[in-house]
Design a protein around this motif. Structure first.
Motif, PDB file in Angstrom:
ATOM      1  N   ASN A 157     -32.076  73.462  52.316  1.00  0.00           N
ATOM      2  CA  ASN A 157     -32.151  72.080  51.846  1.00  0.00           C
ATOM      3  C   ASN A 157     -31.337  71.205  52.790  1.00  0.00           C
ATOM      4  O   ASN A 157     -30.132  71.431  52.967  1.00  0.00           O
ATOM      5  N   ILE A 158     -32.003  70.240  53.397  1.00  0.00           N
ATOM      6  CA  ILE A 158     -31.367  69.392  54.412  1.00  0.00           C
ATOM      7  C   ILE A 158     -31.403  67.942  53.939  1.00  0.00           C
ATOM      8  O   ILE A 158     -32.450  67.446  53.496  1.00  0.00           O
ATOM      9  N   VAL A 159     -30.263  67.276  54.021  1.00  0.00           N
ATOM     10  CA  VAL A 159     -30.186  65.856  53.631  1.00  0.00           C
ATOM     11  C   VAL A 159     -30.221  64.993  54.888  1.00  0.00           C
ATOM     12  O   VAL A 159     -29.543  65.282  55.880  1.00  0.00           O
ATOM     13  N   VAL A 160     -31.034  63.936  54.842  1.00  0.00           N
ATOM     14  CA  VAL A 160     -31.158  62.989  55.956  1.00  0.00           C
ATOM     15  C   VAL A 160     -31.024  61.595  55.368  1.00  0.00           C
ATOM     16  O   VAL A 160     -31.470  61.343  54.247  1.00  0.00           O
ATOM     17  N   GLY A 161     -30.410  60.677  56.121  1.00  0.00           N
ATOM     18  CA  GLY A 161     -30.363  59.327  55.569  1.00  0.00           C
ATOM     19  C   GLY A 161     -29.653  58.306  56.433  1.00  0.00           C
ATOM     20  O   GLY A 161     -28.731  58.635  57.183  1.00  0.00           O
ATOM     21  N   ASN A 162     -30.122  57.069  56.306  1.00  0.00           N
ATOM     22  CA  ASN A 162     -29.452  55.902  56.869  1.00  0.00           C
ATOM     23  C   ASN A 162     -28.644  55.316  55.717  1.00  0.00           C
ATOM     24  O   ASN A 162     -29.173  54.619  54.868  1.00  0.00           O
ATOM     25  N   LEU A 163     -27.361  55.659  55.657  1.00  0.00           N
ATOM     26  CA  LEU A 163     -26.555  55.354  54.477  1.00  0.00           C
ATOM     27  C   LEU A 163     -26.151  53.881  54.420  1.00  0.00           C
ATOM     28  O   LEU A 163     -25.684  53.329  55.422  1.00  0.00           O
ATOM     29  N   PRO A 164     -26.291  53.246  53.248  1.00  0.00           N
ATOM     30  CA  PRO A 164     -25.759  51.888  53.089  1.00  0.00           C
ATOM     31  C   PRO A 164     -24.250  51.921  53.329  1.00  0.00           C
ATOM     32  O   PRO A 164     -23.552  52.772  52.767  1.00  0.00           O
ATOM     33  N   TYR A 165     -23.746  51.011  54.144  1.00  0.00           N
ATOM     34  CA  TYR A 165     -22.337  51.068  54.548  1.00  0.00           C
ATOM     35  C   TYR A 165     -21.386  51.003  53.365  1.00  0.00           C
ATOM     36  O   TYR A 165     -20.356  51.655  53.349  1.00  0.00           O
ATOM     37  N   TYR A 166     -21.766  50.225  52.337  1.00  0.00           N
ATOM     38  CA  TYR A 166     -20.816  49.981  51.251  1.00  0.00           C
ATOM     39  C   TYR A 166     -20.667  51.173  50.304  1.00  0.00           C
ATOM     40  O   TYR A 166     -19.744  51.205  49.488  1.00  0.00           O
ATOM     41  N   ILE A 167     -21.578  52.165  50.398  1.00  0.00           N
ATOM     42  CA  ILE A 167     -21.432  53.363  49.551  1.00  0.00           C
ATOM     43  C   ILE A 167     -21.418  54.650  50.392  1.00  0.00           C
ATOM     44  O   ILE A 167     -21.639  55.738  49.863  1.00  0.00           O
ATOM     45  N   THR A 168     -21.138  54.521  51.680  1.00  0.00           N
ATOM     46  CA  THR A 168     -21.123  55.707  52.553  1.00  0.00           C
ATOM     47  C   THR A 168     -20.110  56.740  52.073  1.00  0.00           C
ATOM     48  O   THR A 168     -20.428  57.930  51.965  1.00  0.00           O
ATOM     49  N   THR A 169     -18.882  56.318  51.780  1.00  0.00           N
ATOM     50  CA  THR A 169     -17.826  57.272  51.419  1.00  0.00           C
ATOM     51  C   THR A 169     -18.145  58.031  50.133  1.00  0.00           C
ATOM     52  O   THR A 169     -18.051  59.266  50.123  1.00  0.00           O
ATOM     53  N   PRO A 170     -18.543  57.365  49.037  1.00  0.00           N
ATOM     54  CA  PRO A 170     -18.882  58.143  47.841  1.00  0.00           C
ATOM     55  C   PRO A 170     -20.071  59.091  48.046  1.00  0.00           C
ATOM     56  O   PRO A 170     -20.101  60.179  47.463  1.00  0.00           O
ATOM     57  N   ILE A 171     -21.030  58.717  48.867  1.00  0.00           N
ATOM     58  CA  ILE A 171     -22.144  59.628  49.164  1.00  0.00           C
ATOM     59  C   ILE A 171     -21.622  60.849  49.912  1.00  0.00           C
ATOM     60  O   ILE A 171     -21.979  61.994  49.601  1.00  0.00           O
ATOM     61  N   LEU A 172     -20.771  60.613  50.895  1.00  0.00           N
ATOM     62  CA  LEU A 172     -20.186  61.721  51.653  1.00  0.00           C
ATOM     63  C   LEU A 172     -19.430  62.681  50.747  1.00  0.00           C
ATOM     64  O   LEU A 172     -19.602  63.906  50.831  1.00  0.00           O
ATOM     65  N   PHE A 173     -18.587  62.137  49.875  1.00  0.00           N
ATOM     66  CA  PHE A 173     -17.810  62.994  48.977  1.00  0.00           C
ATOM     67  C   PHE A 173     -18.732  63.794  48.049  1.00  0.00           C
ATOM     68  O   PHE A 173     -18.475  64.956  47.756  1.00  0.00           O
ATOM     69  N   ALA A 174     -19.829  63.182  47.602  1.00  0.00           N
ATOM     70  CA  ALA A 174     -20.775  63.890  46.731  1.00  0.00           C
ATOM     71  C   ALA A 174     -21.448  65.045  47.471  1.00  0.00           C
ATOM     72  O   ALA A 174     -21.618  66.145  46.923  1.00  0.00           O
ATOM     73  N   LEU A 175     -21.821  64.813  48.733  1.00  0.00           N
ATOM     74  CA  LEU A 175     -22.448  65.883  49.525  1.00  0.00           C
ATOM     75  C   LEU A 175     -21.457  67.009  49.807  1.00  0.00           C
ATOM     76  O   LEU A 175     -21.808  68.199  49.721  1.00  0.00           O
ATOM     77  N   LEU A 176     -20.218  66.655  50.120  1.00  0.00           N
ATOM     78  CA  LEU A 176     -19.195  67.672  50.385  1.00  0.00           C
ATOM     79  C   LEU A 176     -18.913  68.494  49.132  1.00  0.00           C
ATOM     80  O   LEU A 176     -18.722  69.712  49.203  1.00  0.00           O
ATOM     81  N   GLU A 177     -18.909  67.819  47.995  1.00  0.00           N
ATOM     82  CA  GLU A 177     -18.645  68.508  46.733  1.00  0.00           C
ATOM     83  C   GLU A 177     -19.753  69.514  46.409  1.00  0.00           C
ATOM     84  O   GLU A 177     -19.510  70.554  45.800  1.00  0.00           O
ATOM     85  N   ASN A 178     -20.985  69.195  46.862  1.00  0.00           N
ATOM     86  CA  ASN A 178     -22.143  70.057  46.604  1.00  0.00           C
ATOM     87  C   ASN A 178     -22.566  70.852  47.847  1.00  0.00           C
ATOM     88  O   ASN A 178     -23.719  71.266  47.956  1.00  0.00           O
ATOM     89  N   ARG A 179     -21.636  71.075  48.759  1.00  0.00           N
ATOM     90  CA  ARG A 179     -21.959  71.633  50.077  1.00  0.00           C
ATOM     91  C   ARG A 179     -22.616  73.013  50.051  1.00  0.00           C
ATOM     92  O   ARG A 179     -23.338  73.372  50.981  1.00  0.00           O
ATOM     93  N   THR A 180     -22.381  73.778  48.994  1.00  0.00           N
ATOM     94  CA  THR A 180     -22.923  75.145  48.968  1.00  0.00           C
ATOM     95  C   THR A 180     -24.446  75.162  48.800  1.00  0.00           C
ATOM     96  O   THR A 180     -25.078  76.194  49.046  1.00  0.00           O
ATOM     97  N   ILE A 181     -25.051  74.040  48.403  1.00  0.00           N
ATOM     98  CA  ILE A 181     -26.493  74.038  48.179  1.00  0.00           C
ATOM     99  C   ILE A 181     -27.277  73.456  49.352  1.00  0.00           C
ATOM    100  O   ILE A 181     -28.509  73.463  49.340  1.00  0.00           O
ATOM    101  N   PHE A 182     -26.557  72.949  50.375  1.00  0.00           N
ATOM    102  CA  PHE A 182     -27.228  72.383  51.551  1.00  0.00           C
ATOM    103  C   PHE A 182     -26.930  73.229  52.794  1.00  0.00           C
ATOM    104  O   PHE A 182     -25.872  73.846  52.889  1.00  0.00           O
ATOM    105  N   SER A 183     -27.855  73.213  53.743  1.00  0.00           N
ATOM    106  CA  SER A 183     -27.569  73.856  55.031  1.00  0.00           C
ATOM    107  C   SER A 183     -26.976  72.856  56.020  1.00  0.00           C
ATOM    108  O   SER A 183     -26.089  73.198  56.801  1.00  0.00           O
ATOM    109  N   GLU A 184     -27.452  71.603  55.966  1.00  0.00           N
ATOM    110  CA  GLU A 184     -26.896  70.571  56.840  1.00  0.00           C
ATOM    111  C   GLU A 184     -27.279  69.188  56.329  1.00  0.00           C
ATOM    112  O   GLU A 184     -28.156  69.037  55.474  1.00  0.00           O
ATOM    113  N   ALA A 185     -26.588  68.188  56.874  1.00  0.00           N
ATOM    114  CA  ALA A 185     -26.929  66.791  56.595  1.00  0.00           C
ATOM    115  C   ALA A 185     -26.888  66.028  57.911  1.00  0.00           C
ATOM    116  O   ALA A 185     -25.986  66.240  58.725  1.00  0.00           O
TER     117      ALA A 185
END
Length: 257
Positions: A98-126
């Motif tokens: 499972n690979i995540v791709v995205g052009n992240l909105p600047y104002y919510i970049t950090t919370p998105i990053l923390f959410a992906l890191l928190e769920n890191r075991t289910i992704f191979s890369e972003a």
């Protein structure tokens, strides 16, 4: 451009095909693997993702963009949701990469990053586009100006690499800052301590980054200062590995305040 962008959603749509193809080329995945795109907008990247991959999902909150995507992009599974409220376990296929791709909105970049890191075991890369300044924080070394909470947690949870910069002229409307595309490879072994212990230590340390760690870490350590650590240092001088070592020690000795 199918409609006027919304400033409230931080919309800056990618219009440069060269950048689109560079992002596509950076994805390491089989044709059948699941690609999850955050914030596809009107589909500049999405329409090429569905050409290359068979299982593409997209998360989009703007109803106008959703209508454009439904009309113009076939073979796409759309999730009309707020990315910050997503249950990531429901988005993945456990039988695939499972690979995540995205052009992240600047104002919510950090919370998105923390959410992906928190769920890191289910992704191979972003592979993520973000403000260059934030991307540099993710890869920055100890004792540098950009080094901080994001640097420590990202480098312990995954392997970050800046792939390339993106000019503001590659977007419509152009943002005020330069962007960068970064790859996060979720290839690190499981840590021997909880995420929560690490977060507590790192956030407390950097909350008063100008103070010595003997003072700034008092909320989590009290007067306890285990051997093998230099508490006369400041937060930015400790490498991610030192924070990891302290987190492991505190859990093993049950000394966390």
């Amino acid at each position: 451009m199918s409609f006027k962008t919304k400033k409230s959603l931080g919309q800056h749509f990618l219009t440069d095909k060269n950048i689109v193809f560079k992002i596509i080329d950076a994805i390491v995945a089989e044709k059948s693997d699941r690609i999850i795109e955050i914030g596809p907008g009107t589909g500049a990247l999405t329409k090429w993702l569905v050409e290359k991959f068979d299982d593409v999902h997209a998360i989009e909150i703007d109803q106008r963009a959703v209508e454009v995507l439904k009309e113009e992009v076939k073979n796409l599974t759309l999730h009309e949701k707020d990315v910050l409220k997503i249950d990531w376990n429901e988005m993945i296929d456990p039988a695939k990469q499972n690979i995540v791709v995205g052009n992240l909105p600047y104002y919510i970049t950090t919370p998105i990053l923390f959410a992906l890191l928190e769920n890191r075991t289910i992704f191979s890369e972003a592979i993520l586009m973000m403000q260059k300044e934030v991307a540099e924080r993710l890869v920055s070394a100890p004792s540098s100006k950009q080094y901080g909470i994001l640097s420590v947690q990202t480098q312990l949870f995954c392997t970050p690499e800046i792939l390339f910069e993106v000019s503001r002229n590659s977007f419509s409307p152009p943002p005020k800052v330069t962007s960068a595309v970064i790859k996060l490879k979720f290839d690190k072994p499981q840590l021997s301590f909880s995420d929560q212990t690490l977060k507590s230590i790192v956030r407390t340390a950097f909350n008063q980054r100008r103070k010595k760690l003997s003072n700034s870490l008092k909320p989590v350590l009290g007067d306890y200062q285990p051997e093998g650590f230099n508490f006369d240092d400041r937060a930015e001088h400790w490498s991610p590995q030192i924070y990891a070592k302290l987190a492991e020690h505190l859990e093993q000795t049950d000394k966390l305040s």
